[in-house]
Design an enzyme around this catalytic site. Structure first.
Site, PDB file in Angstrom:
ATOM      1  N   TYR A 247      19.552 -34.275 -71.638  1.00 62.08           N
ATOM      2  CA  TYR A 247      20.578 -33.254 -71.879  1.00 62.08           C
ATOM      3  C   TYR A 247      21.875 -33.455 -71.098  1.00 62.08           C
ATOM      4  O   TYR A 247      22.718 -32.586 -71.086  1.00 62.08           O
ATOM      5  CB  TYR A 247      20.035 -31.855 -71.592  1.00 62.08           C
ATOM      6  CG  TYR A 247      19.272 -31.728 -70.286  1.00 62.08           C
ATOM      7  CD1 TYR A 247      19.904 -31.873 -69.057  1.00 62.08           C
ATOM      8  CD2 TYR A 247      17.909 -31.462 -70.303  1.00 62.08           C
ATOM      9  CE1 TYR A 247      19.204 -31.771 -67.877  1.00 62.08           C
ATOM     10  CE2 TYR A 247      17.194 -31.351 -69.119  1.00 62.08           C
ATOM     11  CZ  TYR A 247      17.856 -31.509 -67.920  1.00 62.08           C
ATOM     12  OH  TYR A 247      17.160 -31.409 -66.753  1.00 62.08           O
TER      13      TYR A 247
ATOM     14  N   CYS B  90     -23.697 -12.013 -47.820  1.00 61.06           N
ATOM     15  CA  CYS B  90     -24.700 -12.057 -46.754  1.00 61.06           C
ATOM     16  C   CYS B  90     -24.669 -10.819 -45.858  1.00 61.06           C
ATOM     17  O   CYS B  90     -25.468 -10.710 -44.926  1.00 61.06           O
ATOM     18  CB  CYS B  90     -24.519 -13.322 -45.910  1.00 61.06           C
ATOM     19  SG  CYS B  90     -23.013 -13.323 -44.938  1.00 61.06           S
TER      20      CYS B  90
ATOM     21  N   ASP C 234      10.931 -26.649 -69.137  1.00 56.88           N
ATOM     22  CA  ASP C 234      10.223 -26.386 -67.891  1.00 56.88           C
ATOM     23  C   ASP C 234       9.361 -27.589 -67.514  1.00 56.88           C
ATOM     24  O   ASP C 234       8.146 -27.591 -67.694  1.00 56.88           O
ATOM     25  CB  ASP C 234       9.369 -25.126 -68.055  1.00 56.88           C
ATOM     26  CG  ASP C 234       8.944 -24.573 -66.717  1.00 56.88           C
ATOM     27  OD1 ASP C 234       9.441 -25.049 -65.685  1.00 56.88           O
ATOM     28  OD2 ASP C 234       8.099 -23.658 -66.711  1.00 56.88           O
TER      29      ASP C 234
ATOM     30  N   CYS D  52     -15.632 -14.283 -44.028  1.00 57.50           N
ATOM     31  CA  CYS D  52     -16.998 -14.077 -43.587  1.00 57.50           C
ATOM     32  C   CYS D  52     -17.254 -15.151 -42.527  1.00 57.50           C
ATOM     33  O   CYS D  52     -17.173 -16.347 -42.826  1.00 57.50           O
ATOM     34  CB  CYS D  52     -17.973 -14.240 -44.751  1.00 57.50           C
ATOM     35  SG  CYS D  52     -19.667 -14.413 -44.160  1.00 57.50           S
TER      36      CYS D  52
ATOM     37  N   GLU E 143      21.463 -24.281 -74.746  1.00 65.55           N
ATOM     38  CA  GLU E 143      20.318 -25.197 -74.855  1.00 65.55           C
ATOM     39  C   GLU E 143      19.068 -24.527 -74.314  1.00 65.55           C
ATOM     40  O   GLU E 143      19.165 -23.607 -73.500  1.00 65.55           O
ATOM     41  CB  GLU E 143      20.560 -26.450 -73.986  1.00 65.55           C
ATOM     42  CG  GLU E 143      21.719 -27.268 -74.434  1.00 65.55           C
ATOM     43  CD  GLU E 143      22.058 -28.384 -73.438  1.00 65.55           C
ATOM     44  OE1 GLU E 143      21.309 -28.555 -72.447  1.00 65.55           O
ATOM     45  OE2 GLU E 143      23.064 -29.060 -73.655  1.00 65.55           O
TER      46      GLU E 143
ATOM     47  N   CYS F  78     -19.517  -8.885 -45.864  1.00 67.05           N
ATOM     48  CA  CYS F  78     -19.561  -9.979 -46.839  1.00 67.05           C
ATOM     49  C   CYS F  78     -20.462  -9.569 -48.013  1.00 67.05           C
ATOM     50  O   CYS F  78     -21.613  -9.172 -47.794  1.00 67.05           O
ATOM     51  CB  CYS F  78     -20.107 -11.254 -46.185  1.00 67.05           C
ATOM     52  SG  CYS F  78     -20.323 -12.597 -47.362  1.00 67.05           S
TER      53      CYS F  78
ATOM     54  N   LYS G 104      17.289 -17.015 -67.228  1.00 67.27           N
ATOM     55  CA  LYS G 104      15.841 -17.233 -67.155  1.00 67.27           C
ATOM     56  C   LYS G 104      15.105 -16.126 -67.912  1.00 67.27           C
ATOM     57  O   LYS G 104      15.434 -14.942 -67.766  1.00 67.27           O
ATOM     58  CB  LYS G 104      15.382 -17.224 -65.681  1.00 67.27           C
ATOM     59  CG  LYS G 104      15.981 -18.345 -64.846  1.00 67.27           C
ATOM     60  CD  LYS G 104      15.229 -19.648 -64.998  1.00 67.27           C
ATOM     61  CE  LYS G 104      13.938 -19.675 -64.249  1.00 67.27           C
ATOM     62  NZ  LYS G 104      13.950 -20.179 -62.924  1.00 67.27           N
TER      63      LYS G 104
ATOM     64  N   CYS H 276     -24.323 -18.128 -44.922  1.00 71.86           N
ATOM     65  CA  CYS H 276     -23.785 -17.449 -46.108  1.00 71.86           C
ATOM     66  C   CYS H 276     -23.795 -18.431 -47.282  1.00 71.86           C
ATOM     67  O   CYS H 276     -23.142 -19.481 -47.247  1.00 71.86           O
ATOM     68  CB  CYS H 276     -22.380 -16.954 -45.788  1.00 71.86           C
ATOM     69  SG  CYS H 276     -21.562 -16.148 -47.157  1.00 71.86           S
TER      70      CYS H 276
ATOM     71  N   LYS I 155      16.043 -24.248 -71.803  1.00 76.60           N
ATOM     72  CA  LYS I 155      15.821 -24.724 -70.443  1.00 76.60           C
ATOM     73  C   LYS I 155      14.374 -25.221 -70.402  1.00 76.60           C
ATOM     74  O   LYS I 155      13.433 -24.425 -70.449  1.00 76.60           O
ATOM     75  CB  LYS I 155      16.063 -23.612 -69.422  1.00 76.60           C
ATOM     76  CG  LYS I 155      15.985 -24.098 -67.998  1.00 76.60           C
ATOM     77  CD  LYS I 155      16.501 -23.055 -67.041  1.00 76.60           C
ATOM     78  CE  LYS I 155      16.629 -23.598 -65.638  1.00 76.60           C
ATOM     79  NZ  LYS I 155      15.416 -24.183 -65.094  1.00 76.60           N
TER      80      LYS I 155
END
Ligand code: IVH
Length: 710
Positions: free
Chosen positions: A236, A420, A128, A435, A124, A417, A323, A441, A126
């Site tokens: 199922y 800044c 998800d 930062c 069958e 950063c 899988k 900033c 699978k």
């Protein structure tokens, strides 16, 4: 008198006709529903279907005496919020052992054949999505329960009733009186894309994948929301006592006859080669299915053989999941951007040469953090492997070193950063760089304001991210408290904002002053304090001052709050700038306290009360509120200090057992309501002490194992 009698008779006759007509409409709608959603073979137009549905809705509204929880009209759902009762699974919901290799799959078949001889296998898809268990009694849907921890799940019946492919009333006459059927609630890609597009437009967080969206939707508190989201359900596995079937295949065929959606892609295979062929075929072909799948499930068909093979602690030994590997694509890493979020966290994002992956063109991928870049030794110009994981943005999983050019240089992670220029910091135990320049900033300033005005926080309509940027540029908006100093004239003077929008914004700002305390707490944007944590904290501490002055120990007493969150809260309130902003919000008149409810009485003072099961006249939330309004405390689990349980229908067996063990009193819904009425007068109804369990636990264990064979 005679006249009256004749009239009563006439009304009676009329009602009979109406009742019959309602029954006919329900039957026809159920059938057309199945033709449309399960068989994909509608016989009437949508228009005619809708007209019939409306007629039934009108009749039901006019005749509440003929209400039926399984009427096709429940598909539209309800706006009432529901809490989910815990329900113990009669047969535990186990999981499957997984394999990614044909070799392991061969071992599975060889081992099974060694124990039981030649096996016929059902292959069958699978699916998800998220697992669901449906119980039917006399051909009618009784209950729908999520997997939960495998032993106890949530009762989501009201939500599942809105899923069009779930039959509410079965067809045929050979279904068992009482059985369970399990399957997967799925969100087809089309529904998923539509939902995320809507969420994006509304500035809400997107669902990472259809699986999360399906699971999240099933837990929605309003079934009307579920009804709109286009879920689907494929079944199922049939479970029940003494079912008259000898193979899995027979049960699938029977379930299909009764009106369930059962996959027509399943196949019986008698050799490993056939199983392999099925896997190879669907590994490619699944890409054209309208819903997500993540593998193939291989199940021994014959129940007698299943009985011999039995179970391990977690999974059946008669089934295995193969899988599929996540799809990968190879492409060139062109450059890396460093994005700074509202909390100052720096996230490296890869710019890629566009490549097709699992149906969409991918141009960007996350790189998570410096450690990951270093571990994978990723360099600009490399050919890299990209995969779609659980998140929306794909990730880079490796480098094709064979294609690396001689002049490539190791990547140097930024130390300042990018926005800044402030040197970045790393907190203990955290992989990300931050930062620390919170106040100066730009993306942090804007990010905090945009978070604050979100729908789930202060819900300030009209102040979109563009306007926030404009206001920031003109120096009017540097932090969340500045919002409450904005004047309509200042707003109207901005380019692209007229007087009308300015008025709307100011109205919305004013309205935000009455947004409940929990949402304000969430809106502050304290690192790791999400919507749920904020709700728990608001309920626990009742006021912002109490949160602000709480010690770490006190913070840790709140449900949902662990070390990391507690530290972050302490750090937030230790900051003087934050405290100054909070004082300005206080002066602006925002809700700093959980709305005080006036007590109706103190008759439950000092009492710890657990609510369990489903009730006739009240929702669980209403009962909780009643407890609080009479001074009592609602507990989630039964413990030694529980004073009594208010039990409805289908009280969770785990709670029942514990109550018996501890000798906790059990009150019915009406006992409880009577208690509220009489306690003030000093009387008390006699609650019953928990009765003995209906079946002994050994029997139940046996049944559980029997049932899950089918
Ligand atoms: S049979 C004893 N069949 O996969 C387990 N499960 O890891 C019986 N699933 O929880 C499950 N498609 O949610 C079975 N065709 C299928 C399935 C399937 C998806 C899910 C299911 C289960 C999980 C097992």
């Amino acid at each position: 008198m005679r006249y009256l009698h004749a009239r009563t008779q006439r009304t009676h006759k009329l009602n009979m006709n109406i009742e019959q007509h309602i029954a006919t409409l329900r039957k026809a709608l159920n059938r057309h529903n199945r033709l449309y959603y399960v068989d994909n073979a509608p016989e009437i137009s949508d228009f005619d279907f809708d007209r019939m549905m409306r007629e039934l809705q009108d009749l039901e509204a006019a005749h509440p005496e003929f209400a039926d929880p399984n009427s096709p009209t429940v598909r539209v759902g309800s706006d009432r919020t529901s809490d989910f009762a815990s329900v113990a699974h009669r047969y535990p919901m186990l999981s499957l052992s997984n394999t990614y290799s044909m070799e392991e799959l061969r071992e599975f078949v060889v081992r099974a054949e060694k124990e039981v001889g030649a096996v016929e296998m059902v292959c069958e898809l699978k699916f998800d999505g998220t697992a669901i268990s449906l119980t039917y009694e006399h051909g009618r849907l009784l209950r729908a329960v999520t997997r939960g921890d495998g032993s106890v799940g949530d009762d989501v019946t009201a939500n599942v009733r809105t899923i069009s492919s779930v039959p509410l009333v079965l067809e045929g006459d050979d279904y068992p009186d009482y059985f369970e059927i399990r399957g997967e609630v799925l969100m087809p890609y089309a529904s998923f894309d539509r939902l995320n597009a809507e969420r994006e437009a509304a500035g809400e967080q997107l669902f990472a994948n259809p699986r999360n969206a399906a699971a999240g939707t099933l837990k929605q508190q309003q079934s009307a929301v579920v009804a709109r989201r286009g879920l689907d359900c494929t079944l199922y596995q049939l479970s029940g006592d003494a079912l008259p079937y000898t193979s899995h295949w027979q049960t699938l065929e029977a379930a299909r006859r009764w009106g369930f959606k059962v996959s027509d892609k399943s196949r019986i295979c008698t050799t490993l080669a056939e199983v392999e062929e099925y896997i190879v075929y669907w590994d490619t072909e699944r890409k054209s299915l309208p819903f997500p799948t993540d593998g193939i499930v291989i199940k021994v068909n014959d129940f007698a053989q299943r009985r011999i093979l039995g179970f391990t602690a977690k999974s059946p030994r008669w089934a295995v999941a193969y899988k599929f590997k996540a799809e990968q694509a190879l492409t060139r890493l062109v450059s890396i951007d460093f994005q700074v979020g509202r909390t100052g966290a720096v996230t490296p994002v890869a710019n890629l040469e566009p490549v097709l992956l699992a149906g969409t063109v991918v141009k960007r991928a996350t790189l998570h953090n410096a450690e990951q870049i270093e571990q994978l030794d990723i360099r600009i110009g490399d050919m890299v492997y990209v995969e779609k994981g659980g998140e929306i943005i794909p990730k880079i999983t490796g480098v094709e070193f064979a294609e690396r050019t001689a002049d490539s240089r190791p990547l140097e992670y930024i130390s300042k950063c990018p926005e800044c220029g402030t040197p970045l910091v790393r907190y203990e135990g955290e992989a990300k760089h931050y930062c620390p320049n919170q106040g100066g900033c730009r993306p942090q300033i804007l990010g905090r304001i945009i978070h604050f005005i979100r729908r789930k926080a202060l819900d300030i309509d009209g102040l979109g991210s563009e306007t926030v940027e404009l206001l920031h540029e003109s120096g009017l908006l540097n932090n969340i408290a500045d919002i409450y100093d904005l004047k309509a004239v200042d707003l109207a003077a901005l380019p692209r904002l007229g007087e009308k929008s300015a008025d709307n914004i100011t109205r919305s700002i004013n309205a935000s002053k009455s947004v409940p305390f929990a949402r304000l707490l969430f809106g502050l944007g304290i690192r790791f304090v999400g919507e749920t944590t904020a709700k728990y904290m608001a309920a626990h501490f009742k006021s912002l001052d109490a949160v602000m002055f709480a010690t770490k120990e006190q913070l840790l007493e709140t449900e949902e709050v662990g070390n990391k969150i507690a530290d972050s809260i302490l750090e937030y309130f230790a900051d003087e700038t934050n405290r100054a902003i909070i004082e300005r919000l206080r002066s602006a008149g925002l809700q700093f306290e959980e709305e005080a409810k006036e007590l109706h009485s103190t008759c439950l003072e000092g009492k710890n009360i657990v609510i369990s099961g489903k009730f006739l006249d009240h929702t669980r939330d209403e009962l909780k509120e009643l407890i609080e309004l009479h001074g009592g405390k609602n507990q989630s689990g039964v413990s030694a200090n529980t004073d009594f349980i208010v039990a409805g229908e289908n009280m969770g067996p785990a709670k029942l057992q514990k109550a018996e063990k501890l000798g906790v009193k059990i009150l019915s819904e009406s006992d409880f309501i009577a208690l509220l009425g009489t306690e003030q007068r000093g009387e008390q109804p006699q609650p019953s002490v928990a009765a003995a369990a209906p079946t002994n636990s050994d029997n139940r264990q046996e049944e559980a194992i029997q049932g899950s064979l089918f």
